[in-house]
Design an enzyme around this catalytic site. Structure first.
Site, PDB file in Angstrom:
ATOM      1  N   LYS A  26       0.794  -1.219   0.000  1.00  0.00           N
ATOM      2  CA  LYS A  26       0.000   0.000   0.000  1.00  0.00           C
ATOM      3  C   LYS A  26       0.830   1.275   0.000  1.00  0.00           C
ATOM      4  O   LYS A  26       0.284   2.359  -0.242  1.00  0.00           O
ATOM      5  CB  LYS A  26      -0.972  -0.013   1.184  1.00  0.00           C
ATOM      6  CG  LYS A  26      -1.993  -1.125   1.083  1.00  0.00           C
ATOM      7  CD  LYS A  26      -2.920  -0.873  -0.089  1.00  0.00           C
ATOM      8  CE  LYS A  26      -4.120  -1.773  -0.062  1.00  0.00           C
ATOM      9  NZ  LYS A  26      -5.305  -1.155  -0.591  1.00  0.00           N
TER      10      LYS A  26
HETATM   11  C1  LIG Z   1      -3.267  -7.081   3.628  1.00  0.00           C
HETATM   12  C2  LIG Z   1      -3.963  -6.672   2.381  1.00  0.00           C
HETATM   13  N1  LIG Z   1      -4.166  -7.598   1.447  1.00  0.00           N
HETATM   14  C3  LIG Z   1      -4.824  -7.319   0.317  1.00  0.00           C
HETATM   15  C4  LIG Z   1      -5.337  -6.054   0.086  1.00  0.00           C
HETATM   16  C5  LIG Z   1      -6.097  -5.817  -1.200  1.00  0.00           C
HETATM   17  O1  LIG Z   1      -5.443  -4.926  -2.064  1.00  0.00           O
HETATM   18  P1  LIG Z   1      -6.296  -3.940  -2.933  1.00  0.00           P
HETATM   19  O2  LIG Z   1      -6.946  -2.977  -1.998  1.00  0.00           O
HETATM   20  O3  LIG Z   1      -5.318  -3.274  -3.831  1.00  0.00           O
HETATM   21  O4  LIG Z   1      -7.319  -4.729  -3.678  1.00  0.00           O
HETATM   22  C6  LIG Z   1      -5.153  -5.065   1.043  1.00  0.00           C
HETATM   23  C7  LIG Z   1      -5.739  -3.745   0.882  1.00  0.00           C
HETATM   24  O5  LIG Z   1      -6.050  -3.054   1.823  1.00  0.00           O
HETATM   25  C8  LIG Z   1      -4.440  -5.376   2.211  1.00  0.00           C
HETATM   26  O6  LIG Z   1      -4.220  -4.453   3.177  1.00  0.00           O
END
Ligand SMILES: Cc1ncc(COP(=O)(O)O)c(C=O)c1O
Length: 434
Positions: A26
């Site tokens: 992120k």
């Molecule tokens: C630990 C984790 N895995 C997966 C995701 C999913 O990613 P995206 O928001 O880009 O779909 C997030 C998003 O907040 C996350 O914090």
């Protein structure tokens, strides 16, 4: 991936995103959302960045804000790990914890509170990673090209947990532009709307219920999810994801977050759709340090029914709130031992001599002795009145075999841990542990 991917016919690679400064993927979107907002004037010097976040986006934004001089306020839901919340606070952010189990448009939800704060606080900017397309642009311009270069263009499948949809949609757009045959598989959770929506076009509120996995699955359709770029969704249960994250740590030596377990488990569930020439890339979003008190904690796992292993005597000892071990020696007087038991509120005590378990005394035995014998005999040595020793059992005796040691006569068992320290388990301790 090696051991955990043993049953998968394809080459399985992982893009491990824990090396970013905030230990998650992120960070990429945090920088990009701030850059874009600064560029078009939505964010001005000295402003306040507001975001609803499961923790990782907040971490990235907090780092950017520290460097560029912004304040940060984050709303998060009460299922997020304490570690994530504490880390945001460590970077000077204000964190507002909101209830998980409310509708997105409920005024108490973490989306609604973020929106309201952004309306009320002057010179503030709500990033809104769900609908802010800078999110997927960050992955279009960085994650996608990196995967293409790092696999020398050989990738055939991209497997990604989907939350806001930024990672999958941005990376997928870039990769499909290079090779439209690349398959994009999204990993979803039970309790989320994505899979059914992709398959039927129906946003079904009946699909929504609370789940434990963090970071993926949604009860809304974020603008960042480009369903046309995603070929299919696979759902992974909370339990399977947690167990798989633990396997990734123990078998591959990579300590990862909950959603990494979902992605790995997802590809195992889909393995029959792969062949030996396929090159699969999984994205692992964040680091396991944020989940030490959760999926990596045996008690947390057991409380949710995720661990089927049997509790052992040592586990029961670990659950005792007071682990002080009291014992008496055979040449102590009845008076001394009675005082020791009374002042520590214990009803049975082992008698040890030279670290050997030679006898025991119970409250009733001592009391009966004192009642039947005038107080002058309280100076008698306990060796003359002690009873048989409590059973000494190995610390790895399974809980289910304990019952045979507890009898009308024996209300306690003794065990030693690996350091040689003594522990007592009373029938009361066992009931408490249950
Ligand atoms: C630990 C984790 N895995 C997966 C995701 C999913 O990613 P995206 O928001 O880009 O779909 C997030 C998003 O907040 C996350 O914090």
């Amino acid at each position: 991936m090696n051991k955990v991917a043993a049953g998968i016919p394809a080459l399985v690679l992982a893009k491990v995103e824990t090396f970013n400064p905030g230990h998650s993927i992120k960070d990429r979107i945090a920088v990009r959302m701030v850059d874009d907002a600064e560029a078009d004037g939505r964010l001005k010097p000295g402003g306040t960045i507001i975001e609803c976040t499961s923790g990782n986006t907040g971490m990235g934004l907090a780092l950017v804000a520290c460097v560029r001089g912004y304040k940060t306020i984050f709303t998060t839901s009460d299922k997020q790990s304490k570690e994530k919340i504490d880390m945001l606070k460590a970077l000077g952010s204000e964190v507002i914890v909101c209830p998980t189990n409310v509708e997105p448009d409920d005024p108490r939800s973490y989306y609604s509170i973020a929106r309201k704060l952004s309306q009320d606080i002057p010179n503030s900017f709500w990033c809104n990673q769900y609908d802010n397309l800078s999110n997927r642009e960050a992955h279009y311009s960085s994650t996608g090209p990196e995967i293409w270069d790092q696999t020398d263009g050989k990738i055939t499948h991209l497997v990604v947990g989907v939350g806001t949809g930024g990672t999958i949609s941005g990376a997928a757009k870039f990769l499909k532009e290079q090779n439209p045959n690349i398959k994009i598989w999204g990993i979803d959770t039970y309790g989320s709307v994505f899979k059914k929506y992709k398959e039927t076009g129906i946003f079904d509120p009946k699909e929504i219920y609370p789940y434990i996995t963090e970071g993926i699955g949604e009860d809304i359709l974020p603008a960042n999810v480009d369903f046309d770029l995603i070929d299919k969704f696979e759902k992974v249960s909370d339990k399977d994801a947690a167990l798989m994250a633990r396997r990734l740590a123990k078998e591959e030596g990579i300590l990862l977050g909950y959603s990494a377990g979902s992605a790995m488990q997802g590809i195992i569930q889909l393995k029959d759709e792969l062949k030996s020439t396929d090159v699969v890339v999984l994205i692992f979003h964040d680091h396991g340090s944020r989940y030490i008190g959760k999926i990596y904690n045996d008690n947390w796992m057991r409380e949710r029914g995720f661990l089927e292993d049997e509790l052992k005597v040592l586990d029961l000892v670990a659950r005792k709130s007071d682990k002080t071990f009291f014992s008496a020696s055979p040449d102590q007087t009845v008076k001394e031992v009675f005082h020791l038991m009374k002042s520590n509120d214990i009803s049975q005590i082992p008698v040890l001599e030279n670290d050997k378990n030679i006898g025991s005394l119970t409250e009733s035995k001592v009391l009966n002795y004192l009642i039947e014998n005038p107080m002058v005999h309280a100076d008698q040595k306990i060796s003359s009145i002690m009873e048989a020793p409590f059973p000494l059992i190995s610390s790895d005796v399974p809980f289910t075999q304990l019952s045979k040691y507890f009898t009308m006569k024996d209300q306690a068992v003794l065990t030693k841990d690996l350091t040689g320290a003594w522990h007592i388990l009373t029938s009361y301790d066992v009931v408490q542990a249950i």
